[in-house]
Design an enzyme around this catalytic site. Structure first.
Site, PDB file in Angstrom:
ATOM      1  N   CYS A  11       0.520 -20.302  -1.628  1.00 36.12           N
ATOM      2  CA  CYS A  11       0.266 -19.570  -2.869  1.00 36.12           C
ATOM      3  C   CYS A  11      -1.191 -19.157  -2.944  1.00 36.12           C
ATOM      4  CB  CYS A  11       0.637 -20.428  -4.086  1.00 36.12           C
ATOM      5  SG  CYS A  11      -0.478 -21.823  -4.317  1.00 36.12           S
ATOM      6  N   CYS A  14      -3.874 -21.825  -2.407  1.00 34.17           N
ATOM      7  CA  CYS A  14      -4.182 -22.107  -0.997  1.00 34.17           C
ATOM      8  C   CYS A  14      -5.167 -21.069  -0.473  1.00 34.17           C
ATOM      9  CB  CYS A  14      -2.907 -22.054  -0.152  1.00 34.17           C
ATOM     10  SG  CYS A  14      -1.640 -23.232  -0.628  1.00 34.17           S
ATOM     11  N   ASP A 444     -17.893  19.754   2.552  1.00 34.42           N
ATOM     12  CA  ASP A 444     -18.602  20.568   3.543  1.00 34.42           C
ATOM     13  C   ASP A 444     -17.818  21.865   3.702  1.00 34.42           C
ATOM     14  OD1 ASP A 444     -20.347  21.184   5.787  1.00 34.42           O
ATOM     15  OD2 ASP A 444     -18.593  20.784   7.025  1.00 34.42           O
ATOM     16  N   ASP A 642     -16.534  16.963   8.528  1.00 31.28           N
ATOM     17  CA  ASP A 642     -15.897  16.802   9.838  1.00 31.28           C
ATOM     18  C   ASP A 642     -16.879  16.822  10.992  1.00 31.28           C
ATOM     19  OD1 ASP A 642     -16.600  19.499   9.754  1.00 31.28           O
ATOM     20  OD2 ASP A 642     -14.934  20.077  11.042  1.00 31.28           O
ATOM     21  N   ASP A 646     -22.488  15.788   9.216  1.00 32.82           N
ATOM     22  CA  ASP A 646     -21.983  15.245   7.944  1.00 32.82           C
ATOM     23  C   ASP A 646     -22.086  13.723   7.886  1.00 32.82           C
ATOM     24  OD1 ASP A 646     -21.203  17.779   6.988  1.00 32.82           O
ATOM     25  OD2 ASP A 646     -19.351  17.673   8.154  1.00 32.82           O
TER      26      ASP A 646
END
Length: 847
Positions: A11, A14, A444, A642, A646
């Site tokens: 649980c 723990c 971008d 991309d 960037d």
């Protein structure tokens, strides 16, 4: 991050105990334990042996996960055994335990409840033999307890280590019922020996053997349902793994050989026929095919692959025959990296989980204290020992820390799996939670909003000239050039199945244009200044060129010795879904900003076409990072890009989102990776994040609500007001169902469509759509530069000028022959002139 398997957890208590123990180990910087996958991720320099010892000292088991795969030194590697890791080993064990428990429970209930409540007939040896009935129930109940000994071993071990857990609550409740019932049998025996018949009959009502067994059985039912549901949370990951081929057709010594996938090495040639899955990442070296990449990107339309194109493992060749060269194998393939990314996300913890963690750390001790207080209070008000004990046991078995521990990780796992199905990869649980809270999205331009490569937009032939003549001349001369604008015209010609005519005396005039002989005549192509020096250009053509420039297009002039041929306009094309996606982002209450290194006129034209709220033009890489920093003063910012340029901005932003077709640097710097190169997936990622967070809130609400309502009900707090009471067996059933309900609610996310805009709602803390940043006009100067003909020329001039000390930023506009400089110190005209002329352009003075 180093990953570990953790055993023995039952649980959230723990989970909290393991995290606390590991966090105390010197060298551990952070630790995240997942109750859902029984795994742990650890950051830091601590020795693995010390970490494992800390977990074992806390009363649990641990081992290092073997995820690295193996290498043979020749570029081959085995795929990590994710299937073995995700294999459901728990459900079959629980199922066997449940079957045996039910088989033992049925005869126990027949006697304890069937005979007592409904007067069902008993075997002859038991008829009227109350002590025999008690011993019979005790033996069957004890057998059920032995079958479910896991609860007692785990529960009492937790008590010994001063870390009680859910199993402790179950073990205490069941053991208390059994021990009190054994006492009742012993007392009944003494009463019968004393001839006290009334006492014997009264003690029959103090048997709780069926409760002791029923509690364990019902909890096991709940554990089975929970285990089955938890297994379904990793379905998306399992589906991905099933796609990985087991064999590959490798070409060696000119012959095709079918070999196990583990034997494929980098540089090997392999064949892929129609209908076959591609075994490893590679590049096509011969043939062509139509590849279905839906397994990785969610895009169902096949992509044509020709020589030089890249292919990915687990995608399917639907038609054609290809020979490919392996570039990435084993754990390095795109598929394996996706699986690793989803797996890593499951090993991290979302910030919202901290709420449940804090409660879980004290939950079980508090429940045990409430049970003891409940028992004492009922005894003090005059109730029988058996009644008070029943109330205390009900409190123990209805309390469910497990639901609290599962509320967040199951939703994170399902949300992550849903993202993987649609080509949206969240690297961590934090990124999945935080993406939906974004207030500003900075996009971008090149490669994100636009396709990032020039395309032919329009043909404008001169009066009396056929369009085929204009194309023939342009195609022939541009075919000899390496310039990106030339490539656009060449691709256009090839699309029309044209063949470039042969030219001679080809010459490039740097920064201006091209010239060559075609059919014995000199042909010219380039900007207005260059072509007008050799050919008479009519005024209407010049006006047309200015109109095209205003729209962000680059006009290329063409002419020959006997006259002007016409204009071909070229521009970076906006992606098909950009304008729609940006509109949807704005509908979600997000402020949209476009960042670009292009000149302001081109940038504003594209910004108007797609409808962004704000555009920042002429920004260099470190400038993008600075803009992100400024935007963060207004709210949470996501950067979408991309390229390598960037990466600083992606890292600086609160959430970096990389387009999957971009560079590895951008992908590594990002928090979210989109496998498809489209902005609509940014919108989908935000929707999925919001849906997952909403699901987590629902799970936490029900987990807390269940315990807040259930514990007082079990304690008997509503008896005097409403007459409500709760049998321990029903408490156990309720406890079992609570975790099952939380997991089932999380599985509803599998039905969520991240591309459906029907339920879009704007952020409550939306920043609106008015510009947030106002460009400073101080310390600016303008210079006139001639010879620039396109955006690439602008980039050359920009780069040359920004190398000058004192020049912070240069924004070039080739249509206006103008460069705007932002300076931090005085810059001499001589330095400016030298930089411009050194780049191959004409410096015409400061304005």
């Amino acid at each position: 991050m180093e990953k570990y398997n953790v055993t023995g957890m039952s649980c959230a208590a723990c989970q909290a105990r393991v995290e606390k123990a590991v966090s105390a180990v010197p060298g551990v910087e952070s630790c995240s334990v997942s109750l859902l996958t029984n795994s742990m991720g650890v950051e830091g320099s601590a020795d693995s042996a010390a970490i494992i010892k800390a977990i074992e000292d806390a009363g649990y088991g641990a081992s290092l996960k073997d995820e690295a795969g193996t290498r043979d030194g020749q570029g081959s590697s085995s795929i990590p055994n994710y299937e073995e890791e995700l294999k459901d080993k728990e459900t079959p064990v629980i199922k066997k335990r449940l079957i045996v428990s039910v088989i033992l429970l049925i005869p126990l209930l027949y006697v304890s409840m069937g005979h007592m409540l409904w007067d069902w007939p008993l075997p002859g040896f038991m008829d009227g033999n109350h002590i025999g009935m008690g011993i019979y129930e005790m033996l069957l109940s004890a057998a059920v307890m032995v079958v479910n000994q896991k609860f007692f071993i785990s529960g009492f071990r937790g008590l010994i280590h001063r870390a009680p857990n859910m199993d402790t609550l179950v073990a205490l409740g069941s053991a208390a019922s059994f021990i009190y019932s054994v006492y009742a049998v012993y007392a009944m025996t003494l009463a019968q020996l004393a001839g006290d018949g009334d006492r014997v009959m009264a003690l029959m009502n103090d048997f709780y053997f069926e409760s002791a067994a029923m509690i364990l059985t019902l909890i096991t039912v709940g554990k089975l349902l929970e285990s089955i549901s938890k297994g379904r949370t990793t379905d998306a990951l399992k589906d991905l793994m099933k796609l990985a081929p087991k064999t590959a057709t490798v070409i060696r010594d000119g012959k095709e050989q079918l070999v196990p996938i583990e034997q494929v090495k980098i540089g090997d040639k392999f064949a892929v026929r129609a209908g076959e899955n591609i075994p490893v990442d590679g590049i096509v070296v011969e043939g062509n095919g139509a590849v279905n990449e839906s397994a990785l990107t969610g895009e169902s339309i096949p992509v044509d692959k020709n020589v030089g194109d890249t292919i990915s493992a687990a995608t399917t060749n639907e038609s054609g025959y290809m020979v490919c060269e392996a570039t990435r194998v084993g754990r390095d393939t795109t598929l394996s990296q996706i699986i690793q990314m989803v797996s890593d996300a499951a090993a991290t913890k979302a910030p919202i989980a901290k709420i449940a963690d804090k409660v879980s750390g004290v939950f079980v001790p508090v429940v045990i204290a409430i049970a003891i207080v409940t028992f004492i209070i009922w005894m003090l008000v005059g109730q029988t020992f058996g009644y008070a004990l029943a109330r205390a046991i009900s409190v123990l078995v209805i309390s469910c820390p497990c639901a609290l521990g599962l509320a967040t990780p199951v939703a994170i796992m399902v949300g992550n799996g849903m993202g993987a199905r649609h080509g949206i990869m969240f690297k961590t649980a934090v990124s999945l939670e935080e993406t939906g809270k974004i207030q500003i999205v900075a996009l971008d331009k090149t490669g994100t909003i636009t396709k990032g490569e020039p395309k032919v937009i329009g043909f404008f032939e001169a009066e009396g000239v056929e369009d085929i003549d204009l194309l023939r001349a342009a195609f022939a001369i541009e075919n000899k050039s390496e310039h990106p604008l030339a490539k656009a015209i060449v691709e256009y010609g090839l699309e029309l199945s044209e063949e470039p005519a042969e030219v001679t005396d080809f010459k490039t005039v740097s920064g201006n244009g091209l010239m060559a002989k075609l059919d014995g005549q000199m042909v010219y192509g380039g900007n207005y200044q260059f072509v007008s020096e050799n050919v008479q250009i009519p005024d209407y053509a010049k006006s047309l060129a200015e109109e095209l420039s205003e729209k962000g297009e680059t006009p290329l002039f063409f002419g020959q010795e006997n006259g002007f041929l016409g204009i071909i306009s070229v521009a970076d094309v906006i992606k098909e879904d950009s304008d729609v996606a940006i509109k949807e982002l704005k509908n979600l209450g997000i402020h949209v900003v476009m960042l670009t290194g292009d000149n302001e006129r081109t940038a504003k034209t594209i910004a108007e076409d797609v409808g962004v709220d704000e555009v920042i033009a002429g920004v260099k890489p470190d400038g993008k990072e600075a803009v992100i920093k400024k935007l963060q003063k207004f709210g949470k910012v996501a950067m979408v890009g991309d390229g390598i340029n960037d990466a600083p901005a992606l890292t600086r932003a609160d959430m970096g989102i990389a387009i999957g077709t971009g560079t590895d640097v951008a992908i590594d710097a990002a928090d979210v990776v989109l496998m498809k190169s489209r902005i609509s997936d940014v919108v989908a990622a935000i929707r999925l994040s919001r849906a997952t967070l909403r699901n987590i809130h629902e799970n936490l609400f029900w987990a807390f609500f269940y315990n807040i309502i259930g514990i007082p009900l079990a304690a008997g707090a509503y008896i005097h007001a409403f007459g409500w009471t709760l049998n321990p067996m029903f408490g156990a059933a309720a406890m079992s169902l609570s975790s099952f309900c939380v997991v089932t609610n999380a599985l509803r996310l599998n039905l969520f469509d991240p591309f459906n805009k029907g339920n879009d709602r704007p952020l409550k803390n939306s920043l609106g759509h008015e510009p947030l940043l106002i460009k400073e006009d101080n310390n600016k100067m303008e210079i006139t530069v001639k010879g620039m003909m396109c955006q690439h020329c602008e980039a050359h001039v920009k780069e040359a000028l920004e190398k000058i000390s004192g020049v912070e930023e240069a924004v070039a506009n080739h249509e206006a022959n103008l460069v705007t400089l932002k300076t931090s110190a005085e810059v001499s005209e001589a330095d400016l002139k030298a930089a411009v002329e050194g780049a191959g352009y004409e410096f015409c003075g400061v304005k």
